[in-house]
Design a protein around this motif. Structure first.
Motif, PDB file in Angstrom:
ATOM      1  N   ASN A  90       0.806  -1.219   0.000  1.00 58.94           N
ATOM      2  CA  ASN A  90       0.000   0.000   0.000  1.00 58.94           C
ATOM      3  C   ASN A  90       0.842   1.274   0.000  1.00 58.94           C
ATOM      4  OD1 ASN A  90      -2.441  -1.387   0.016  1.00 58.94           O
ATOM      5  ND2 ASN A  90      -2.465  -1.557   2.248  1.00 58.94           N
ATOM      6  N   PHE A  91       2.076   1.163   0.471  1.00 60.97           N
ATOM      7  CA  PHE A  91       2.973   2.318   0.475  1.00 60.97           C
ATOM      8  C   PHE A  91       3.789   2.417  -0.815  1.00 60.97           C
ATOM      9  CE2 PHE A  91       2.289   1.702   5.035  1.00 60.97           C
ATOM     10  CZ  PHE A  91       2.061   3.008   5.456  1.00 60.97           C
TER      11      PHE A  91
ATOM     12  N   ALA B 225       3.847   5.719  -3.011  1.00 58.90           N
ATOM     13  CA  ALA B 225       4.645   6.797  -2.412  1.00 58.90           C
ATOM     14  C   ALA B 225       6.132   6.495  -2.494  1.00 58.90           C
ATOM     15  CB  ALA B 225       4.225   7.018  -0.954  1.00 58.90           C
TER      16      ALA B 225
ATOM     17  N   ILE C  33       0.346   8.225  -0.574  1.00 56.31           N
ATOM     18  CA  ILE C  33       0.070   7.319   0.551  1.00 56.31           C
ATOM     19  C   ILE C  33      -1.432   7.120   0.693  1.00 56.31           C
ATOM     20  CG2 ILE C  33       0.217   7.025   3.056  1.00 56.31           C
ATOM     21  CD1 ILE C  33       2.879   8.503   2.981  1.00 56.31           C
TER      22      ILE C  33
ATOM     23  N   SER D 242      -8.337  11.227  -3.040  1.00 56.91           N
ATOM     24  CA  SER D 242      -6.933  11.652  -2.979  1.00 56.91           C
ATOM     25  C   SER D 242      -6.758  13.060  -3.526  1.00 56.91           C
ATOM     26  CB  SER D 242      -6.056  10.671  -3.764  1.00 56.91           C
ATOM     27  OG  SER D 242      -6.222   9.354  -3.295  1.00 56.91           O
TER      28      SER D 242
END
Length: 500
Positions: free
Chosen positions: A367-368, A371, A468, A479
């Motif tokens: 999920n990161f 980023a 993120i 987002s």
């Protein structure tokens, strides 16, 4: 040999460009800084062999890069554009357009907004964007005391950030070509709403202009713009009695013929089964050759236009060729050294090092990952000065890591790769686009980098947080709303603090 293995494919591969960038920012001198980076890279490659050291700098470095077909095309395109700018100035087209614009653009804010809008409209190619917008808008922004540093920032912020979200552009063609086994153009279009850095950069420049936010080094140049203007070269005195059409028509010819040139190289005009549709031809185009063909055709027609109307004699038109070349010499020198430094970095294994870092972390930070990819892409593009090279390294890794596993995360990660590459390219002293923006605005290159950097870092920080959020929500709408709120809120606070 052991030292070579130690340097190849490790962090040491990024040391030469990092040193070059640091020296450029510290010494304010670009040429020697870039050459120092090349020398350090050549030392790593040679491992004590003097002949190899010399070959790395010259034979396999400067000579090889300057003679590369793609690079030669870009240099020719630069010279032709420089010649066209010289023609438009000498015939009086730029002056006539400036007078016309003065009657309609009444304020400094209006001049900056016109620059932004023109930059957004010219989305075909970033090189073309930088030089065209600079040549058209510089007389107008000079009148309203917009510093060349601010003009460079506006040009740079509407070059790559616009091209990377335009489905019909040389950048879309490049990105689509790096996505193997997937619908490249379809993925590019789906990634546009997640390209936070590009979208937030466009939002930020409108707010910066409307709210008159100048901070960091930019504030110094904007405050001292009258002193800076006194040190600039005197504008070319027109030799002809040009009209507005003497600037507008050549620009239109450039746009039309550069587009035709690009789809020509992509097979749009081929016969039989080899013929491609407009979008496919654009995706398969060779931007370097296409831009040379288009700009040369526009140059020939512009000369015919001026001579046939009697506004400039043929001999005077030909005098603009060396004048245009001379105007582009600083950009050509910086580009040649930057290309050489990139070649040295590639030889040292920068691609392999970054590929290992990304692929090694993909499993544990799913999920990161958007980023993380954004940061890695930004750092790689900053260190190497190339967005397209960053695409070529990271996008295939992203597709391999997420293709068939998590399609939505693959789309977001590809967006992160594109956004990070544009971000790093946007603030790198050795970036082609940054160099072009300086050339288009006739700004000292290091001044452009220093004044633009605080704005880039602010938008990059917001984009990192937004990626993120996107990695967890998988929603472009959520987002974008949160990221845009951070951009607006942060700039509003900066504005209030400036007033105090």
């Amino acid at each position: 040999m052991e030292q070579w293995i130690f340097a190849s494919g490790t962090f040491w591969a990024l040391v030469p460009p990092i040193v070059a960038i640091a020296l450029a920012l510290l010494t304010k001198e670009v040429y020697s800084s870039l050459f120092a980076g090349v020398v350090i890279g050549a030392l790593f490659i040679s491992q004590g062999s003097f002949p190899t050291f010399l070959d790395s700098i010259f034979k396999n470095g400067l000579v090889a890069k300057v003679s590369d077909p793609w690079n030669v095309g870009i240099l020719l395109f630069l010279v032709i554009l420089g010649t066209m700018v010289a023609l438009m100035n000498r015939v009086g087209g730029s002056a006539a357009f400036g007078e016309w614009a003065k009657k309609r653009i009444k304020t400094k804010t209006g001049a900056q907004l016109a620059t932004i809008c023109l930059g957004i409209l010219i989305f075909i190619d970033d090189y073309f964007n930088c030089l065209t917008v600079g040549s058209v808008m510089r007389p107008i922004t000079d009148k309203y005391k917009v510093s060349h540093e601010k003009l460079s920032y506006l040009i740079d912020s509407t070059a790559a950030p616009v091209c990377i979200i335009a489905p019909i552009s040389s950048w879309a063609a490049a990105v689509s070509g790096f996505v193997e086994g997937e619908d490249g153009l379809g993925l590019f279009i789906k990634a546009i709403p997640f390209n936070f850095y590009a979208l937030f950069t466009l939002l930020a420049i409108f707010l910066v202009v409307f709210w008159k936010i100048d901070f960091g080094a930019m504030k110094k140049f904007e405050s001292a713009v009258e002193i800076a203007a006194a040190k600039r070269e005197e504008p070319v005195v027109p030799e002809g009695r040009g009209k507005v059409m003497d600037l507008v028509l050549p620009i239109v010819l450039l746009i039309v013929f550069c587009t035709i040139g690009m789809i020509y190289t992509g097979g749009f005009f081929a016969s039989g089964k080899e013929a491609k549709g407009f979008v496919d031809a654009f995706g398969a185009s060779d931007a370097s050759i296409g831009l040379v063909l288009g700009s040369f055709a526009a140059l020939v027609l512009t000369v015919i236009l001026y001579v046939s109307r009697g506004v400039l004699r043929f001999g005077k038109c030909m005098e603009c060729l060396p004048a245009g070349f001379k105007a582009m010499v600083p950009a050509i020198l910086i580009l040649s050294l930057a290309w050489t430094l990139k070649g040295v970095t590639d030889t040292l294994g920068a691609k392999e090092f970054v590929a290992g870092v990304v692929s090694g972390s993909a499993a544990s930070f799913m999920n990161f990952m958007p980023a993380i990819i954004f940061v890695i892409a930004a750092f790689l593009a900053f260190a190497t000065g190339t967005s397209w090279g960053t695409f070529g390294i990271l996008i295939p890794i992203v597709v391999a890591a997420f293709g068939g596993v998590d399609y939505s995360l693959m789309v977001i990660s590809i967006s992160a790769c594109m956004a990070g590459a544009v971000c790093g390219d946007h603030c790198s002293p050795i970036s082609d686009t940054t160099i072009m923006a300086s050339a288009g605005a006739q700004c000292e290159h290091v001044n452009h980098v220093n004044t633009q950097l605080p704005y880039v870092l602010y938008v990059a920080g917001v984009s990192f947080v937004t990626f993120i959020i996107a990695g967890f929500t998988r929603s472009a709408v959520i987002s974008l709303i949160l990221g845009a709120s951070m951009i607006v809120g942060g700039l509003f606070l900066i504005k209030k603090r400036m007033r105090k």
